[in-house]
Every structure is written in C-alpha cells, then in structure tokens.
Design a protein around this motif. Structure first.
Motif, PDB file in Angstrom:
ATOM      1  N   ARG A   2       1.064  -1.100   0.254  1.00 27.96           N
ATOM      2  CA  ARG A   2       0.153   0.074   0.007  1.00 27.96           C
ATOM      3  C   ARG A   2       1.314   1.441   0.025  1.00 27.96           C
ATOM      4  NH1 ARG A   2      -4.901   0.114   3.896  1.00 27.96           N
ATOM      5  NH2 ARG A   2      -3.280  -0.835   5.393  1.00 27.96           N
ATOM      6  N   LYS A   3       0.122   2.029  -0.901  1.00 26.68           N
ATOM      7  CA  LYS A   3       1.110   3.679  -1.036  1.00 26.68           C
ATOM      8  C   LYS A   3       0.606   4.429   0.907  1.00 26.68           C
ATOM      9  CE  LYS A   3       1.024   5.769  -5.001  1.00 26.68           C
ATOM     10  NZ  LYS A   3       0.323   6.591  -5.658  1.00 26.68           N
ATOM     11  N   LEU A   4       1.974   5.120   1.030  1.00 26.29           N
ATOM     12  CA  LEU A   4       1.788   5.905   2.598  1.00 26.29           C
ATOM     13  C   LEU A   4       1.874   7.094   1.993  1.00 26.29           C
ATOM     14  CD1 LEU A   4       2.683   5.392   6.461  1.00 26.29           C
ATOM     15  CD2 LEU A   4       2.770   7.656   4.973  1.00 26.29           C
ATOM     16  N   VAL A   5       0.317   8.770   1.999  1.00 25.84           N
ATOM     17  CA  VAL A   5       0.951   9.198   1.492  1.00 25.84           C
ATOM     18  C   VAL A   5       0.580  10.403   2.237  1.00 25.84           C
ATOM     19  CG1 VAL A   5      -0.044  10.650  -0.029  1.00 25.84           C
ATOM     20  CG2 VAL A   5      -0.070   7.909  -0.172  1.00 25.84           C
ATOM     21  N   LYS A 121       1.351  -1.430   6.053  1.00 27.39           N
ATOM     22  CA  LYS A 121       1.292  -1.040   4.092  1.00 27.39           C
ATOM     23  C   LYS A 121       1.207  -2.866   3.005  1.00 27.39           C
ATOM     24  CE  LYS A 121       4.344   1.645   2.646  1.00 27.39           C
ATOM     25  NZ  LYS A 121       6.033   2.592   2.332  1.00 27.39           N
ATOM     26  N   GLU A 127      -5.068   3.520   0.578  1.00 29.76           N
ATOM     27  CA  GLU A 127      -3.856   4.068   0.836  1.00 29.76           C
ATOM     28  C   GLU A 127      -4.459   4.385   2.002  1.00 29.76           C
ATOM     29  OE1 GLU A 127      -2.985   6.945  -3.555  1.00 29.76           O
ATOM     30  OE2 GLU A 127      -3.849   8.160  -2.214  1.00 29.76           O
ATOM     31  N   HIS A 129      -3.628   7.353   4.479  1.00 32.96           N
ATOM     32  CA  HIS A 129      -3.142   9.548   4.454  1.00 32.96           C
ATOM     33  C   HIS A 129      -2.716   9.005   5.508  1.00 32.96           C
ATOM     34  CE1 HIS A 129      -6.236  10.063   0.861  1.00 32.96           C
ATOM     35  NE2 HIS A 129      -4.973   9.321   0.840  1.00 32.96           N
ATOM     36  N   ASP A 147       5.794   7.760   0.400  1.00 28.79           N
ATOM     37  CA  ASP A 147       5.822   6.914  -0.566  1.00 28.79           C
ATOM     38  C   ASP A 147       5.864   8.281  -1.508  1.00 28.79           C
ATOM     39  OD1 ASP A 147       6.628   4.015  -0.347  1.00 28.79           O
ATOM     40  OD2 ASP A 147       4.179   4.130   0.519  1.00 28.79           O
ATOM     41  N   GLU A 148       4.438   9.134  -1.085  1.00 30.13           N
ATOM     42  CA  GLU A 148       3.975  10.631  -1.938  1.00 30.13           C
ATOM     43  C   GLU A 148       3.758  10.864  -0.954  1.00 30.13           C
ATOM     44  OE1 GLU A 148       1.732   9.574  -5.287  1.00 30.13           O
ATOM     45  OE2 GLU A 148       0.560  11.133  -4.446  1.00 30.13           O
ATOM     46  N   THR A 190       2.976  17.513  -6.052  1.00 29.83           N
ATOM     47  CA  THR A 190       2.861  15.996  -5.609  1.00 29.83           C
ATOM     48  C   THR A 190       4.011  15.029  -5.982  1.00 29.83           C
ATOM     49  OG1 THR A 190       0.146  15.689  -6.101  1.00 29.83           O
ATOM     50  CG2 THR A 190       1.374  13.734  -5.637  1.00 29.83           C
ATOM     51  N   LEU A 192       6.583  11.670  -6.142  1.00 30.66           N
ATOM     52  CA  LEU A 192       6.826  10.623  -5.621  1.00 30.66           C
ATOM     53  C   LEU A 192       8.066  10.098  -4.916  1.00 30.66           C
ATOM     54  CD1 LEU A 192       5.052   7.554  -5.506  1.00 30.66           C
ATOM     55  CD2 LEU A 192       6.582   8.150  -8.783  1.00 30.66           C
ATOM     56  N   ARG A 193       7.971   9.677  -4.353  1.00 30.81           N
ATOM     57  CA  ARG A 193       9.737   8.799  -3.287  1.00 30.81           C
ATOM     58  C   ARG A 193      10.409   8.175  -4.922  1.00 30.81           C
ATOM     59  NH1 ARG A 193      14.089   6.989  -3.190  1.00 30.81           N
ATOM     60  NH2 ARG A 193      14.405   6.255  -1.110  1.00 30.81           N
TER      61      ARG A 193
END
Length: 222
Positions: A2-5, A121, A127, A129, A147-148, A190, A192-193
C-alpha cells in the motif's frame, strides 16, 4: 504494498504547525495558528476533494487524532465529501498516552511504530493518508516509509514552529508528478519517492600540462 501518502499544508520556510486555527496546536508558544485561512479558496477545496475522493485509511499521531475526533464526527457527511471519507476511514493511531479510542473505526498501533507501519503497508487495503502528526512524520521519514507527498505550500514565512522536514529527514530523491498554483499563490505539488539523491559538480576541470601547452601554441600562432 500500500502507498503511504503525507498530505500537508506548509509555509515557505517549512512550518506545518497549526494551519487550521489558533487553538489547534499552540505548543511551544506558537502564535500563528490558522495561517491557512487567509489563502483558502474554492480552488484548494476542489484540490482536497480530488485528493481524498478515493477510499483511504488514516495514520495519525495522538494530537492530530484528538483534533480530528473533536471535529469531523460532527460534520454532516452528506454535505461534505471530505468529512464522509475521513469518518468512514479506518484510523490507526500511534500513541503511548491515549487509553481508548472513541471515534470508530479506530485502533492503536502498538510496539515499534516503524515495524507496525511496515506491516500495515503490506496488508491489502486502500492508500494510507497522514495528516498533521508532525512527530509521527519524523519517524516515518527516518525509516523511509513515505511513498508520496501531496504538499500545499503557502506564500508566507513564520520563522518558528514545527517543520515537516525536521530531525527525521534523510537524503531521498523525489519525482514531481503534478503541480499547479492557486489564484492566491498556493503551490500544490505531488512528489513521488524516486531514486537516491544525485550529485555532481559544475567545477571546471583542471587542464593537464599537455592541454596548457596546446593552448599556449594556439595563442602564439595567432
């Protein structure tokens, strides 16, 4: 995975403390709570609607959880899509002092936070947040778990206050995915890593003796 934002409002000098109001977080004698209000407009509202329109879970520190829990459950979800998403989201809370969580659905992250977030994750789901939660973000940064970034940079400096990129920051490269500017000068970007930090040099190479001799001959011939 999963993306961590991390979704954050920041000033030009990197302060993220108490953007929403004077009583939000006056710790450390912070006097400028609510610095976002003078720049807010429909454009930023639409940006937030877009960024939070899909399902997500929340990862929050203790203070941000308490601030959110005192506000969002009392906002009518039918009239506010952001409130609907936040109230519906699963809330994971990193705290050693809270005894119970009354805002459902919520659960504590126990043990080593970095390890628990890694496990989170790896689970199936939407996602993750992160809002506010300055101390928690430092742990996430230190362990390269973000990640973002979805940043809104406001045209103001405050000098003092909690900063997004503070003691947890490590050298990391990011890629700009998209960016735009609000009518009131807020930069929405925005990141991104991406790859590790790239370095280089603009210094001129020191010429060899042979090169110096060649240049001398050219000058003499001309």
């Amino acid at each position: 995975m999963r993306k961590l934002v991390v979704l954050t409002f920041i000033t030009l000098d990197g302060v993220m403390q108490a953007p929403g109001g004077p009583e939000e977080d006056p710790s450390g004698g912070f006097k400028y709570g609510g610095w976002v209000a003078g720049y807010w407009d429909d454009f930023l509202g639409q940006v937030m609607d877009k960024q939070m329109s899909k399902p997500f879970d929340l990862l929050l520190g203790r203070k941000t959880y308490e601030i959110f829990a005192a506000h969002w459950p009392f906002v009518k979800s039918d009239d506010d899509p952001i409130a609907a998403g936040i109230n519906k989201a699963k809330k994971y809370v990193a705290s050693k002092t809270l005894k119970k969580l009354d805002w459902n659905p919520s659960e504590f992250l126990k043990g080593d936070i970095a390890e628990e977030v890694n496990k989170l994750k790896e689970k199936d789901g939407p996602e993750i947040h992160v809002h506010g939660s300055g101390n928690l973000i430092q742990t996430l940064l230190k362990h390269d778990l973000v990640d973002e970034f979805r940043l809104k940079t406001f045209p103001v400096t405050l000098g003092l206050g909690k900063r997004l990129f503070a003691e947890g920051t490590i050298p990391i490269g990011f890629k700009l995915l998209e960016g735009e500017i609000s009518p009131r000068g807020v930069i929405v970007a925005t990141y991104l890593r991406a790859e590790e930090v790239k370095t280089g040099s603009f210094a001129l190479e020191v010429p060899t003796e042979a090169e110096l001799a060649r240049r001398k001959r050219i000058r003499e011939e001309n």
